[in-house]
Design an enzyme around this catalytic site. Structure first.
Site, PDB file in Angstrom:
ATOM      1  N   ASP A  31     -40.516   1.967  40.966  1.00 49.08           N
ATOM      2  CA  ASP A  31     -40.506   0.867  39.986  1.00 49.08           C
ATOM      3  C   ASP A  31     -39.002   1.633  38.649  1.00 49.08           C
ATOM      4  O   ASP A  31     -38.922   3.019  39.089  1.00 49.08           O
ATOM      5  CB  ASP A  31     -41.488   0.996  38.711  1.00 49.08           C
ATOM      6  CG  ASP A  31     -41.216   0.042  37.433  1.00 49.08           C
ATOM      7  OD1 ASP A  31     -42.451  -0.774  38.323  1.00 49.08           O
ATOM      8  OD2 ASP A  31     -40.304  -0.070  36.631  1.00 49.08           O
ATOM      9  N   THR A 122     -45.047 -14.886  42.999  1.00 44.68           N
ATOM     10  CA  THR A 122     -44.990 -16.084  42.984  1.00 44.68           C
ATOM     11  C   THR A 122     -44.099 -16.710  42.958  1.00 44.68           C
ATOM     12  O   THR A 122     -42.904 -16.371  41.876  1.00 44.68           O
ATOM     13  CB  THR A 122     -46.308 -16.410  41.767  1.00 44.68           C
ATOM     14  OG1 THR A 122     -47.329 -15.867  41.193  1.00 44.68           O
ATOM     15  CG2 THR A 122     -46.366 -18.083  41.827  1.00 44.68           C
ATOM     16  N   GLU A 147     -50.587 -13.937  45.432  1.00 40.11           N
ATOM     17  CA  GLU A 147     -51.661 -12.830  45.651  1.00 40.11           C
ATOM     18  C   GLU A 147     -52.272 -14.049  44.219  1.00 40.11           C
ATOM     19  O   GLU A 147     -52.164 -15.165  43.816  1.00 40.11           O
ATOM     20  CB  GLU A 147     -51.573 -11.440  44.445  1.00 40.11           C
ATOM     21  CG  GLU A 147     -50.464 -11.582  43.305  1.00 40.11           C
ATOM     22  CD  GLU A 147     -50.691 -12.496  42.156  1.00 40.11           C
ATOM     23  OE1 GLU A 147     -50.151 -13.303  42.098  1.00 40.11           O
ATOM     24  OE2 GLU A 147     -52.172 -12.687  41.646  1.00 40.11           O
ATOM     25  N   GLU A 151     -56.459 -12.207  35.376  1.00 35.66           N
ATOM     26  CA  GLU A 151     -55.616 -10.915  34.792  1.00 35.66           C
ATOM     27  C   GLU A 151     -57.869 -10.211  34.164  1.00 35.66           C
ATOM     28  O   GLU A 151     -58.412 -11.086  33.619  1.00 35.66           O
ATOM     29  CB  GLU A 151     -55.088 -11.048  33.914  1.00 35.66           C
ATOM     30  CG  GLU A 151     -53.527 -10.787  34.032  1.00 35.66           C
ATOM     31  CD  GLU A 151     -52.836 -10.760  32.986  1.00 35.66           C
ATOM     32  OE1 GLU A 151     -51.415 -11.811  33.195  1.00 35.66           O
ATOM     33  OE2 GLU A 151     -53.081 -10.394  31.597  1.00 35.66           O
ATOM     34  N   ASN A 204     -53.087 -22.861  41.551  1.00 39.24           N
ATOM     35  CA  ASN A 204     -52.957 -22.506  40.257  1.00 39.24           C
ATOM     36  C   ASN A 204     -52.599 -23.915  39.390  1.00 39.24           C
ATOM     37  O   ASN A 204     -53.752 -24.365  38.378  1.00 39.24           O
ATOM     38  CB  ASN A 204     -51.757 -21.577  39.719  1.00 39.24           C
ATOM     39  CG  ASN A 204     -52.158 -19.931  39.837  1.00 39.24           C
ATOM     40  OD1 ASN A 204     -53.375 -19.740  40.403  1.00 39.24           O
ATOM     41  ND2 ASN A 204     -51.035 -19.212  39.373  1.00 39.24           N
ATOM     42  N   PHE A 245     -64.932 -22.236  35.930  1.00 35.35           N
ATOM     43  CA  PHE A 245     -63.429 -23.399  35.550  1.00 35.35           C
ATOM     44  C   PHE A 245     -63.446 -24.273  34.632  1.00 35.35           C
ATOM     45  O   PHE A 245     -63.075 -25.298  35.161  1.00 35.35           O
ATOM     46  CB  PHE A 245     -62.245 -23.433  36.448  1.00 35.35           C
ATOM     47  CG  PHE A 245     -61.562 -21.852  36.823  1.00 35.35           C
ATOM     48  CD1 PHE A 245     -59.970 -22.151  36.168  1.00 35.35           C
ATOM     49  CD2 PHE A 245     -61.528 -20.927  37.266  1.00 35.35           C
ATOM     50  CE1 PHE A 245     -59.776 -21.072  35.622  1.00 35.35           C
ATOM     51  CE2 PHE A 245     -61.104 -19.436  37.061  1.00 35.35           C
ATOM     52  CZ  PHE A 245     -59.547 -19.822  35.915  1.00 35.35           C
ATOM     53  N   CYS A 256     -48.984 -16.479  34.002  1.00 36.18           N
ATOM     54  CA  CYS A 256     -49.378 -17.759  35.113  1.00 36.18           C
ATOM     55  C   CYS A 256     -49.700 -19.324  35.110  1.00 36.18           C
ATOM     56  O   CYS A 256     -48.836 -19.653  35.841  1.00 36.18           O
ATOM     57  CB  CYS A 256     -50.036 -17.465  36.274  1.00 36.18           C
ATOM     58  SG  CYS A 256     -50.199 -16.153  36.454  1.00 36.18           S
ATOM     59  N   LYS A 259     -46.585 -21.128  33.736  1.00 39.95           N
ATOM     60  CA  LYS A 259     -45.272 -20.972  34.511  1.00 39.95           C
ATOM     61  C   LYS A 259     -45.289 -21.575  35.761  1.00 39.95           C
ATOM     62  O   LYS A 259     -44.578 -22.292  36.570  1.00 39.95           O
ATOM     63  CB  LYS A 259     -44.980 -18.926  34.738  1.00 39.95           C
ATOM     64  CG  LYS A 259     -44.254 -18.518  35.698  1.00 39.95           C
ATOM     65  CD  LYS A 259     -43.877 -17.437  35.323  1.00 39.95           C
ATOM     66  CE  LYS A 259     -44.866 -16.563  36.355  1.00 39.95           C
ATOM     67  NZ  LYS A 259     -44.808 -16.672  37.541  1.00 39.95           N
TER      68      LYS A 259
HETATM   69  C1  UDX Z   1     -54.547 -17.132  37.294  1.00 41.09           C
HETATM   70  C2  UDX Z   1     -55.144 -17.459  38.358  1.00 41.09           C
HETATM   71  O1  UDX Z   1     -56.730 -17.808  38.483  1.00 41.09           O
HETATM   72  C3  UDX Z   1     -55.238 -16.482  39.050  1.00 41.09           C
HETATM   73  O2  UDX Z   1     -55.514 -16.733  40.973  1.00 41.09           O
HETATM   74  C4  UDX Z   1     -53.798 -16.229  40.028  1.00 41.09           C
HETATM   75  O3  UDX Z   1     -53.633 -15.402  40.291  1.00 41.09           O
HETATM   76  C5  UDX Z   1     -52.919 -15.847  38.695  1.00 41.09           C
HETATM   77  O4  UDX Z   1     -53.361 -16.760  37.444  1.00 41.09           O
HETATM   78  P1  UDX Z   1     -54.808 -15.464  34.786  1.00 41.09           P
HETATM   79  O5  UDX Z   1     -53.273 -16.044  34.775  1.00 41.09           O
HETATM   80  O6  UDX Z   1     -55.271 -13.972  34.853  1.00 41.09           O
HETATM   81  O7  UDX Z   1     -55.613 -15.848  36.455  1.00 41.09           O
HETATM   82  O8  UDX Z   1     -55.904 -16.419  34.421  1.00 41.09           O
HETATM   83  P2  UDX Z   1     -57.300 -17.090  34.690  1.00 41.09           P
HETATM   84  O9  UDX Z   1     -58.607 -16.306  34.485  1.00 41.09           O
HETATM   85  O10 UDX Z   1     -57.262 -18.234  35.608  1.00 41.09           O
HETATM   86  O11 UDX Z   1     -57.346 -18.331  33.187  1.00 41.09           O
HETATM   87  C6  UDX Z   1     -56.278 -19.139  32.680  1.00 41.09           C
HETATM   88  C7  UDX Z   1     -56.730 -19.673  31.448  1.00 41.09           C
HETATM   89  O12 UDX Z   1     -57.242 -20.477  31.720  1.00 41.09           O
HETATM   90  C8  UDX Z   1     -56.847 -18.731  30.676  1.00 41.09           C
HETATM   91  O13 UDX Z   1     -55.641 -18.883  29.494  1.00 41.09           O
HETATM   92  C9  UDX Z   1     -58.433 -18.859  30.012  1.00 41.09           C
HETATM   93  O14 UDX Z   1     -59.459 -18.846  28.914  1.00 41.09           O
HETATM   94  C10 UDX Z   1     -58.691 -20.435  30.080  1.00 41.09           C
HETATM   95  N1  UDX Z   1     -60.051 -20.692  31.075  1.00 41.09           N
HETATM   96  C11 UDX Z   1     -60.025 -20.145  32.339  1.00 41.09           C
HETATM   97  C12 UDX Z   1     -60.358 -21.466  30.549  1.00 41.09           C
HETATM   98  O15 UDX Z   1     -60.437 -22.139  29.203  1.00 41.09           O
HETATM   99  N2  UDX Z   1     -61.448 -21.592  30.761  1.00 41.09           N
HETATM  100  C13 UDX Z   1     -62.028 -21.748  32.105  1.00 41.09           C
HETATM  101  O16 UDX Z   1     -63.341 -22.389  32.544  1.00 41.09           O
HETATM  102  C14 UDX Z   1     -61.204 -20.812  32.567  1.00 41.09           C
END
Ligand code: UDX
Length: 426
Positions: A31, A122, A147, A151, A204, A245, A256, A259
């Site tokens: 870094d 990405t 990936e 998070e 995504n 989900f 993610c 964007k």
């Molecule tokens: C996401 C993708 O899941 C991951 O595979 C990719 O690599 C990066 O982007 P992340 O950004 O960590 O991961 O969030 P994620 O857990 O996917 O949730 C995204 C959003 O959806 C959040 O605001 C979460 O609260 C919302 N969410 C998720 C819901 O509202 N309901 C659900 O059932 C799942």
């Protein structure tokens, strides 16, 4: 065992370098921020990610993991160099590749012949060619290895991925990269650079569309008096839909989905392909934020001016300290715009600059003198807050739980009122 360099120690870079070291490879993380490097060398994480700190320390103690701010030190011996730098959103919604290009240009003189540069950031379709041009060396290969880490669950997702995807000009090169993950048992896809790049965006964006649909259906359930939890459960039993989900909420966010959905929209329009579903999903998501604020406004008599709203949760989801593109913040902005004063509590956020928003250091403190309470992030700790104590501290008794973490019957018994969805057409 291979020698690997990982450029960038953000979410993806850290999990990748620590994860690959835990698989037994010799990894040097790089870094350009010496302070961050010093912190990591001391075994401290600059981010909140369950379980990652432990394997960082284990990696350093085992000698498999080093962190440096000297690029040549990281790259010169490496068989593989993973690029894990940011690809922020540009004004037009496209992904900004400038960090990827500058990292590629900076490393080119240090790369050893036969090295493989692997893009994990990405990046839009066609970026592997941009990287090849930036490196400009015929004795170096470029591959794409998107990936799929979430998070808050990054360690689990690294060790138990649904799939691993590697794209390269030749199957032989793709296989060399895939062999780094030989200890991980999951479906593995060897494909072209462009296909690998698109799998990430397509995945995504599909999840974002799914969630927008879920939130719209949940709103319809509220309006018609159907139980959204049961409707979504019934849907999820269809194996073609799947039961993951399907949790409704105040909208989707994070670093993610917003964007990547915009970037895919822009990629498609560059190729003259319309993706109206993504455009609608983005609009539906913005409507979901407003719908929550409308419900609070209606429940408080149609106006928020002079009202105080207590909010539980600022992060975009639980188990992270990340507020980037958080739906909670989007809802709060609507509430403040409506004239409300907002007092928020989040177990992982101690400061956040936004006019009209102040932070409290407990749920009860946030609720003190509030006309309404709104739950915006599904932190498990919110399940255990004392309903009577909170309602005692509040002036009003309106509760809007967008994440269904509260025991509604218990709160209603304590005097809370859970208003149905806004009667306003969206
Ligand atoms: C996401 C993708 O899941 C991951 O595979 C990719 O690599 C990066 O982007 P992340 O950004 O960590 O991961 O969030 P994620 O857990 O996917 O949730 C995204 C959003 O959806 C959040 O605001 C979460 O609260 C919302 N969410 C998720 C819901 O509202 N309901 C659900 O059932 C799942």
């Amino acid at each position: 065992m291979s020698k690997i360099a990982v450029i960038g120690t953000g979410y993806v870079g850290l999990t990748t370098s620590i994860g690959l070291a835990s698989l037994g490879h010799k990894v040097i993380g790089y870094d350009l921020d010496p302070a961050k490097v010093e912190m990591l060398q001391a075994g401290q994480l600059p981010i909140h990610e369950p379980g990652l700190g432990e394997i960082l320390t284990a990696g350093i103690e085992s000698g498999n993991l080093q962190i440096t701010s000297v690029l040549s030190e990281a790259v010169s011996e490496a068989d593989f160099v993973f690029t894990c730098v940011p690809t922020p959103q540009d004004e037009d919604g496209s992904a900004d590749l400038s960090y990827v290009i500058s990292a590629s240009a900076a490393m080119k003189e240090f790369l050893k012949p036969g090295a493989v540069v692997v893009t994990k950031s990405t990046v839009p379709v066609g970026s592997a060619r941009v990287v090849e041009d930036a490196i400009g060396r015929s004795d170096v290969e470029v591959a794409s290895n998107p990936e799929f880490l979430r998070e808050g669950a990054a360690v689990h997702d690294f060790n138990h991925p649904d799939r691993i995807v590697v794209g390269a000009r030749s199957t032989e090169v793709a296989q060399k990269v895939m062999d780094l993950y030989s200890k991980i048992d999951c479906p593995k896809i060897l494909t072209s650079q462009a296909t690998a790049e698109l799998i990430k965006y397509a995945s995504n964006s599909f999840l974002a569309i799914k969630l927008s649909y879920v939130n719209d259906i949940a709103a319809l359930c509220e309006a018609v008096g159907a139980d959204s939890q049961e409707v979504l459960h019934g849907m999820g039993l269809d194996t073609r839909i799947g039961n993951r989900f399907l949790e409704p909420g105040p909208g989707w966010g994070g670093s993610c989905f917003p964007k990547d959905a915009k970037a895919l929209e822009s990629i498609a329009s560059n190729f003259g392909v319309g993706l109206p579903l993504i455009t609608s999903a983005i609009a539906s998501n913005e409507a979901a934020h407003k719908r929550v604020a409308d419900r609070v406004t209606d429940a408080l008599g149609g106006s928020l001016s002079g009202k105080t709203i207590a909010v539980l949760g600022l992060t975009f989801k639980a188990n992270t300290d990340d507020t980037r593109e958080s739906p909670a913040i989007a809802v709060i902005e609507h509430l403040v715009r409506g004239g409300a004063k907002v007092v928020a509590y989040d177990p992982m956020v101690t400061k956040y600059e936004l006019a009209g928003l102040s932070l409290a250091d407990s749920a009860v403190a946030a609720a003190s003198g509030a006309d309404a309470l709104v739950v915006l992030t599904e932190w498990p700790v919110f399940r255990t807050v004392d309903s009577a104590e909170i309602l005692q501290a509040m002036t009003g008794n309106v509760v809007v739980d967008t994440r269904r973490v509260l025991d509604q019957a218990k709160w209603q018994a304590a005097g809370a009122v859970f208003p149905n969805s806004s009667s306003r057409a969206v």
